[in-house]
Write a protein that holds these residues in place. Structure first.
Motif, mmCIF file in Angstrom:
data_model
loop_
_atom_site.group_PDB
_atom_site.id
_atom_site.type_symbol
_atom_site.label_atom_id
_atom_site.label_comp_id
_atom_site.label_asym_id
_atom_site.label_seq_id
_atom_site.Cartn_x
_atom_site.Cartn_y
_atom_site.Cartn_z
ATOM 1 N N HIS A 1 0.997 -1.210 0.043
ATOM 2 C CA HIS A 1 0.002 0.051 -0.076
ATOM 3 C C HIS A 1 0.859 1.318 -0.171
ATOM 4 O O HIS A 1 0.379 2.166 -0.684
ATOM 5 C CB HIS A 1 -0.827 0.010 1.359
ATOM 6 N N LEU A 2 1.871 1.343 0.674
ATOM 7 C CA LEU A 2 2.410 2.350 0.970
ATOM 8 C C LEU A 2 3.645 2.854 -0.268
ATOM 9 O O LEU A 2 3.783 3.854 -0.622
ATOM 10 C CB LEU A 2 3.514 2.343 2.228
ATOM 11 N N LEU A 3 4.061 1.841 -0.905
ATOM 12 C CA LEU A 3 4.782 2.038 -2.297
ATOM 13 C C LEU A 3 3.894 2.498 -3.317
ATOM 14 O O LEU A 3 4.219 3.373 -4.085
ATOM 15 C CB LEU A 3 5.597 0.579 -2.588
ATOM 16 N N SER A 4 2.640 1.917 -3.381
ATOM 17 C CA SER A 4 1.738 2.530 -4.383
ATOM 18 C C SER A 4 1.183 4.080 -3.838
ATOM 19 O O SER A 4 0.916 4.723 -4.797
ATOM 20 C CB SER A 4 0.554 1.562 -4.283
ATOM 21 N N ALA A 5 1.251 4.092 -2.592
ATOM 22 C CA ALA A 5 0.711 5.659 -2.248
ATOM 23 C C ALA A 5 1.762 6.744 -2.563
ATOM 24 O O ALA A 5 1.704 7.985 -2.657
ATOM 25 C CB ALA A 5 0.137 5.559 -0.897
ATOM 26 N N ILE A 6 3.072 6.093 -2.420
ATOM 27 C CA ILE A 6 4.155 7.440 -2.479
ATOM 28 C C ILE A 6 4.091 8.258 -3.518
ATOM 29 O O ILE A 6 4.201 9.569 -3.459
ATOM 30 C CB ILE A 6 5.627 6.697 -2.574
ATOM 31 N N PRO A 7 3.721 7.673 -4.806
ATOM 32 C CA PRO A 7 3.645 8.964 -6.008
ATOM 33 C C PRO A 7 2.444 9.947 -5.534
ATOM 34 O O PRO A 7 2.428 11.120 -6.330
ATOM 35 C CB PRO A 7 3.248 8.096 -7.176
ATOM 36 N N TYR A 8 1.320 9.642 -4.992
ATOM 37 C CA TYR A 8 0.437 10.653 -4.639
ATOM 38 C C TYR A 8 1.120 12.004 -3.933
ATOM 39 O O TYR A 8 0.788 13.026 -3.772
ATOM 40 C CB TYR A 8 -0.610 10.110 -3.772
ATOM 41 N N PHE A 9 2.396 11.590 -3.072
ATOM 42 C CA PHE A 9 2.777 12.941 -2.386
ATOM 43 C C PHE A 9 4.048 13.269 -3.353
ATOM 44 O O PHE A 9 4.931 13.923 -2.890
ATOM 45 C CB PHE A 9 3.501 12.280 -1.304
ATOM 46 N N LYS A 10 4.239 13.049 -4.661
ATOM 47 C CA LYS A 10 5.453 13.451 -5.441
ATOM 48 C C LYS A 10 6.703 12.975 -4.792
ATOM 49 O O LYS A 10 7.626 13.802 -4.838
ATOM 50 C CB LYS A 10 5.258 15.111 -5.669
ATOM 51 N N LEU A 11 6.774 11.951 -4.350
ATOM 52 C CA LEU A 11 7.961 11.389 -3.822
ATOM 53 C C LEU A 11 8.260 10.156 -4.603
ATOM 54 O O LEU A 11 7.584 9.513 -5.343
ATOM 55 C CB LEU A 11 7.757 10.702 -2.355
ATOM 56 N N ASP A 12 9.479 9.894 -4.713
ATOM 57 C CA ASP A 12 10.137 8.751 -5.508
ATOM 58 C C ASP A 12 10.905 7.729 -4.723
ATOM 59 O O ASP A 12 11.464 8.233 -3.817
ATOM 60 C CB ASP A 12 11.031 9.283 -6.600
ATOM 61 N N VAL A 13 10.925 6.566 -4.815
ATOM 62 C CA VAL A 13 11.449 5.497 -4.134
ATOM 63 C C VAL A 13 12.794 5.241 -4.872
ATOM 64 O O VAL A 13 12.818 5.172 -5.973
ATOM 65 C CB VAL A 13 10.762 4.231 -4.126
ATOM 66 N N PHE A 14 13.946 5.119 -3.907
ATOM 67 C CA PHE A 14 15.161 4.846 -4.682
ATOM 68 C C PHE A 14 15.315 3.604 -5.217
ATOM 69 O O PHE A 14 15.095 2.368 -4.607
ATOM 70 C CB PHE A 14 16.411 5.066 -3.569
ATOM 71 N N GLU A 15 15.788 3.546 -6.569
ATOM 72 C CA GLU A 15 16.039 2.080 -7.083
ATOM 73 C C GLU A 15 17.503 2.306 -7.753
ATOM 74 O O GLU A 15 17.833 3.281 -8.447
ATOM 75 C CB GLU A 15 15.217 1.993 -8.181
ATOM 76 N N LEU A 16 18.122 1.536 -7.418
ATOM 77 C CA LEU A 16 19.643 1.376 -8.188
ATOM 78 C C LEU A 16 19.584 0.800 -9.584
ATOM 79 O O LEU A 16 18.954 -0.228 -10.068
ATOM 80 C CB LEU A 16 20.433 0.412 -7.376
ATOM 81 N N GLN A 17 19.823 1.635 -10.746
ATOM 82 C CA GLN A 17 19.684 1.385 -11.831
ATOM 83 C C GLN A 17 20.960 1.061 -12.553
ATOM 84 O O GLN A 17 22.162 1.797 -12.452
ATOM 85 C CB GLN A 17 19.238 2.813 -12.743
ATOM 86 N N PHE A 18 21.087 0.056 -13.315
ATOM 87 C CA PHE A 18 22.066 -0.234 -14.261
ATOM 88 C C PHE A 18 22.062 0.321 -15.671
ATOM 89 O O PHE A 18 21.094 0.171 -16.254
ATOM 90 C CB PHE A 18 22.219 -1.801 -14.210
ATOM 91 N N ASN A 19 23.172 0.527 -16.190
ATOM 92 C CA ASN A 19 23.339 0.980 -17.559
ATOM 93 C C ASN A 19 23.722 -0.217 -18.505
ATOM 94 O O ASN A 19 24.867 -0.435 -18.721
ATOM 95 C CB ASN A 19 24.424 1.910 -17.583
ATOM 96 N N THR A 20 22.707 -0.710 -18.909
ATOM 97 C CA THR A 20 22.837 -1.883 -19.663
ATOM 98 C C THR A 20 23.023 -1.901 -21.033
ATOM 99 O O THR A 20 23.418 -2.783 -21.826
ATOM 100 C CB THR A 20 21.550 -2.819 -19.470
ATOM 101 N N GLU A 21 22.600 -0.450 -21.575
ATOM 102 C CA GLU A 21 23.022 -0.296 -22.883
ATOM 103 C C GLU A 21 24.309 0.624 -23.216
ATOM 104 O O GLU A 21 24.315 1.093 -24.392
ATOM 105 C CB GLU A 21 21.650 0.464 -23.570
ATOM 106 N N ASN A 22 25.022 0.760 -22.323
ATOM 107 C CA ASN A 22 26.289 1.700 -22.443
ATOM 108 C C ASN A 22 25.993 3.107 -22.595
ATOM 109 O O ASN A 22 26.605 3.559 -23.516
ATOM 110 C CB ASN A 22 27.213 0.866 -23.300
ATOM 111 N N LYS A 23 24.772 3.472 -22.211
ATOM 112 C CA LYS A 23 24.355 4.935 -22.525
ATOM 113 C C LYS A 23 24.541 5.737 -21.026
ATOM 114 O O LYS A 23 24.414 4.991 -19.891
ATOM 115 C CB LYS A 23 22.985 5.043 -23.107
ATOM 116 N N PRO A 24 24.955 7.043 -21.093
ATOM 117 C CA PRO A 24 25.057 7.633 -19.955
ATOM 118 C C PRO A 24 23.581 7.706 -19.081
ATOM 119 O O PRO A 24 22.377 7.763 -19.854
ATOM 120 C CB PRO A 24 25.193 9.081 -20.153
ATOM 121 N N LEU A 25 23.411 7.432 -18.000
ATOM 122 C CA LEU A 25 22.339 7.525 -17.029
ATOM 123 C C LEU A 25 22.068 8.955 -16.937
ATOM 124 O O LEU A 25 22.824 9.803 -16.531
ATOM 125 C CB LEU A 25 22.520 6.995 -15.702
#
Length: 416
Positions: free
Chosen positions: A391-415
């Motif tokens: 529920h809380l993860l689904s509710a976060i966008p309503y508060f204009k907040l983002d959850v931290f996610e570690l992103q990987f550069n799989t296509e060798n492009k700048p993040l």
């Protein structure tokens, strides 16, 4: 009785067989007859006694006699009659063999002592099983006390057998034991440590049968199913059995979850990682949008009035949002989280309910939930916690907040 025992001897001598051969033949026949009679007598006694008491135990409402039957107490008692008969007859049967008679007397003493110990052991096991059936003793380490008492009984029995066989007093044997005390302590070190530890565990109520304990060093994480003199058996949640020496429970650290099980709830302590760059002040438009969330409406009306009064009294320039007092999306979400938990049907309202912001890190700003579920069953607890965070993860966008996610550069492009 003597004439009956010497019957074959007299018969053989009357037939002209030499006396020494007649003695051996009389002995062989007498031993065969005696063993046959003893076997039949023991079989009949066990059948009769055990059947009588088993039928009585079935009809009786008391469970103690059922445990007497289960632990074969009456089977052992049935051996008393055959053993008494053989002790009575053998001296007459071996009348012509005094040396063998002496050895047999020693053997009968050993047999009588061992039978007495077996009877005592079966009675102790009966008391153990009976006490375990009572709610007030189910979680007590009764096995440890039975084992200690049996060690004492075997020790006394060994001294008595030694004294009779050697013809020396008991004090002579005890004196020799005193001289060998260092060796005895070395041999029985684990038993002595286990005995002392089992007493400490029972007196201090450290561990009970049925407790959930965790001892990571020995891979134990499950319910205690047995506490005895030498070890504690833990059935792990994967159904494997871990055996821990009893004295480790007093000499090393472990976790007992009994306090949690006896309390009103099971703790939920988990954090959401909020992307720090998404934390911001709320504009009036943002606040009006958040008022559509029913459980926040009353809070926002109250806190907005309070903030507006504060800023007006101090003539704060609100053309720049940072001036004066303001609401942040993180602060409102934190309040929403607490209100949501307080209204949640599976959260214990009488225990701590709190959301707290932890120290920001490279992975974002942790927002931790601290509360207690009112259902302590592991499967239900995990479901409750998962539902809350879904529920809380689904509710976060309503508060204009983002959850931290570690992103990987799989296509060798700048993040971005």
């Amino acid at each position: 009785m003597k004439d009956l025992i010497r019957y074959f001897y007299n018969l053989f001598v009357s037939k002209g067989i030499p006396e020494n051969i007649a003695e051996y033949l009389n002995l062989l026949i007498g031993v065969f007859i005696l063993l046959t009679v003893l076997f039949l007598l023991d079989f009949v006694m066990r059948k009769v006694i055990v059947t009588i008491f088993k039928n009585y135990a079935i009809k009786s409402k008391n469970t103690f006699d059922d445990y007497l039957v289960k632990n074969k107490t009456f089977d052992y008692l049935a051996h008393i009659v055959p053993l008494s008969l053989i002790i009575w007859i053998v001296p007459s049967l071996f009348y012509a063999f005094p040396t063998a008679e002496k050895y047999l007397e020693n053997l009968f003493v050993i047999m009588s002592t061992i039978l007495a110990i077996w009877i005592i052991r079966s009675i102790l096991r009966t008391f153990r099983d009976f006490l375990k059936s009572l709610n007030s003793f189910k979680d007590k380490p009764i096995d440890s006390y039975v084992q200690v008492f049996m060690i004492f009984i075997w020790f006394i029995g060994a001294i008595m057998m030694f004294s009779f066989i050697t013809g020396k007093s008991i004090w002579t044997f005890l004196t020799a034991l005193g001289a060998m005390s260092a060796v005895i302590l070395l041999i029985f070190k684990d038993t002595i440590l286990g005995f002392v530890s089992s007493i400490q565990v029972a007196v201090n109520d450290t561990v009970r049968i049925g407790d959930w304990i965790t001892m990571e060093k020995y891979g134990a994480d499950g319910d205690v199913i047995e506490i005895n003199l030498s070890s504690v058996k833990v059935q792990n949640f994967d159904k494997t059995i871990t055996t821990i020496p009893t004295y480790y429970l007093t000499s090393e650290s472990f976790r007992n979850w009994r306090g949690m099980m006896d309390s009103g709830g099971r703790r939920i302590k988990r954090a959401l990682l909020i992307k720090t760059s998404s934390i911001s002040f709320l504009s009036k438009e943002d606040i009006e949008e958040l008022k559509k969330i029913e459980i926040l409406k009353e809070y926002l009306n109250r806190i907005q009035t309070e903030i507006d009064n504060y800023n007006q009294e101090r003539s704060v320039d609100k053309s720049t949002l940072i001036n004066g007092r303001n609401l942040t999306n993180m602060g409102v979400f934190r309040t929403y989280l607490e209100i949501y938990l307080e209204k949640h049907p599976y959260i214990n309202k009488e225990m701590t309910i709190m959301s707290r912001q932890l120290e920001p890190s490279a992975q974002g700003t942790p927002l931790e939930i601290y509360a207690f579920s009112n259902d302590k069953v592991w499967k239900n607890y995990e479901k409750i916690m998962a539902d809350i965070f879904d529920h809380l993860l689904s509710a976060i966008p309503y508060f204009k907040l983002d959850v931290f996610e570690l992103q990987f550069n799989t296509e060798n492009k700048p993040l971005n």
